[in-house]
Design a protein around this motif. Structure first.
Motif, PDB file in Angstrom:
ATOM      1  N   LEU A 113       0.829  -1.202   0.000  1.00 56.69           N
ATOM      2  CA  LEU A 113       0.000   0.000   0.000  1.00 56.69           C
ATOM      3  C   LEU A 113       0.870   1.262   0.000  1.00 56.69           C
ATOM      4  CD1 LEU A 113      -2.731  -1.115   2.559  1.00 56.69           C
ATOM      5  CD2 LEU A 113      -2.837  -1.165   0.054  1.00 56.69           C
ATOM      6  N   ASN A 114       0.199   2.402  -0.013  1.00 56.67           N
ATOM      7  CA  ASN A 114       0.864   3.715   0.061  1.00 56.67           C
ATOM      8  C   ASN A 114       1.772   3.986  -1.149  1.00 56.67           C
ATOM      9  OD1 ASN A 114      -0.330   4.122   2.629  1.00 56.67           O
ATOM     10  ND2 ASN A 114       1.345   3.019   3.613  1.00 56.67           N
ATOM     11  N   GLN A 115       1.345   3.535  -2.314  1.00 58.17           N
ATOM     12  CA  GLN A 115       2.100   3.839  -3.528  1.00 58.17           C
ATOM     13  C   GLN A 115       1.663   5.203  -4.062  1.00 58.17           C
ATOM     14  OE1 GLN A 115       4.632   1.861  -4.428  1.00 58.17           O
ATOM     15  NE2 GLN A 115       4.058   0.651  -2.615  1.00 58.17           N
TER      16      GLN A 115
ATOM     17  N   PHE B 170       7.898   7.624  -2.537  1.00 62.08           N
ATOM     18  CA  PHE B 170       9.042   8.297  -1.912  1.00 62.08           C
ATOM     19  C   PHE B 170       9.221   7.782  -0.494  1.00 62.08           C
ATOM     20  CE2 PHE B 170      10.932  11.740   0.604  1.00 62.08           C
ATOM     21  CZ  PHE B 170      12.115  11.929  -0.112  1.00 62.08           C
ATOM     22  N   ASP B 171      10.435   7.333  -0.191  1.00 60.17           N
ATOM     23  CA  ASP B 171      10.743   6.821   1.142  1.00 60.17           C
ATOM     24  C   ASP B 171      11.451   7.918   1.938  1.00 60.17           C
ATOM     25  OD1 ASP B 171      11.255   5.367   3.382  1.00 60.17           O
ATOM     26  OD2 ASP B 171      12.743   4.046   2.475  1.00 60.17           O
TER      27      ASP B 171
ATOM     28  N   VAL C  44      13.378   7.441  -4.071  1.00 61.50           N
ATOM     29  CA  VAL C  44      12.162   6.887  -4.652  1.00 61.50           C
ATOM     30  C   VAL C  44      12.322   5.368  -4.757  1.00 61.50           C
ATOM     31  CG1 VAL C  44      10.660   6.829  -6.663  1.00 61.50           C
ATOM     32  CG2 VAL C  44      11.662   8.998  -5.917  1.00 61.50           C
ATOM     33  N   VAL C  45      11.400   4.645  -4.163  1.00 65.37           N
ATOM     34  CA  VAL C  45      11.455   3.173  -4.163  1.00 65.37           C
ATOM     35  C   VAL C  45      10.563   2.649  -5.277  1.00 65.37           C
ATOM     36  CG1 VAL C  45      11.031   1.075  -2.830  1.00 65.37           C
ATOM     37  CG2 VAL C  45      11.881   3.146  -1.686  1.00 65.37           C
ATOM     38  N   THR C  46      11.109   1.776  -6.113  1.00 59.58           N
ATOM     39  CA  THR C  46      10.371   1.194  -7.238  1.00 59.58           C
ATOM     40  C   THR C  46      10.148  -0.295  -6.993  1.00 59.58           C
ATOM     41  OG1 THR C  46      11.383   2.780  -8.772  1.00 59.58           O
ATOM     42  CG2 THR C  46      10.375   0.814  -9.726  1.00 59.58           C
TER      43      THR C  46
END
Length: 206
Positions: free
Chosen positions: A45-47, A113-114, A120-122
């Motif tokens: 979640l939280n994308q 975004f972390d 940025v996490v992909t």
């Protein structure tokens, strides 16, 4: 024409290997002029962003969508043929009026975004598919791809068996050589004889 089908088979086989994971939905066969729906679902979640990419190297961006914006960035060749359904991040992407040029793997890619790492996490999303658009029968191509996949699996098995057989052969040759060497190095036992004694008796009689 045969070269075209050969290239198609190669793409299919490579893509089948690339898409052989739980996140993919497998191979989808469609006719020219048809439609396909790609159901992108996030594993977490939280994308914040969704990319639909095309190609083995994911070098073609078909769609870009942000969670907090109603605007979507769509590639020129898909502008009049792409339609979105559902609410972010669960998005159904409909592509209409398919052409043979639409053939290829499609990847659902999510980003966020972390704040901890300030990066940025992909991550790959569920729903990635390999789309094959044809204007004729496709069963032969599917069978050839399946056969090629089985051959790819058999190759390492055959190589492993050959290496094992070679090792066993060398071991048995070494064992036989070692056994023969031990036999030839055994010292023969000395057997006492009475030849000298008998010869002396003959001399004394004379």
């Amino acid at each position: 024409m045969s070269a075209v089908w050969l290239n198609l088979i190669t793409i299919l086989c490579v893509s089948c290997t690339a898409l052989s994971n739980p996140e993919s939905s497998g191979v989808v066969w469609k006719d020219v002029g048809g439609a396909v729906t790609i159901q992108c679902r996030p594993p977490e979640l939280n994308q914040e962003m969704l990319n639909l990419r095309k190609g083995l190297n994911e070098d073609i961006q078909v769609l870009f969508k942000e969670s907090n914006s109603d605007k979507n960035t769509i590639a020129t060749e898909f502008t009049s043929r792409l339609q979105l359904n559902g609410e972010f991040p669960n998005v159904d992407i409909l592509i209409k009026n398919l052409t043979s040029g639409d053939t290829g793997p499609y990847w659902c890619e999510y980003k966020r975004f972390d704040p901890k790492s300030s990066q940025v996490v992909t991550i790959k999303g569920e729903g990635s598919v390999l789309l094959v658009v044809t204007d004729g029968p496709h069963q032969d191509t599917a069978q050839q791809c399946e056969t090629s996949s089985k051959n790819l699996v058999l190759v390492p098995v055959v190589i492993s068996a050959a290496v094992l057989l070679g090792i066993l052969t060398v071991f048995f040759i070494w064992l036989i050589f070692k056994t023969k060497t031990l036999r030839t190095t055994v010292t023969p036992r000395h057997v006492a004889t009475n030849d000298v004694y008998e010869d002396m008796r003959g001399t004394l009689r004379r």
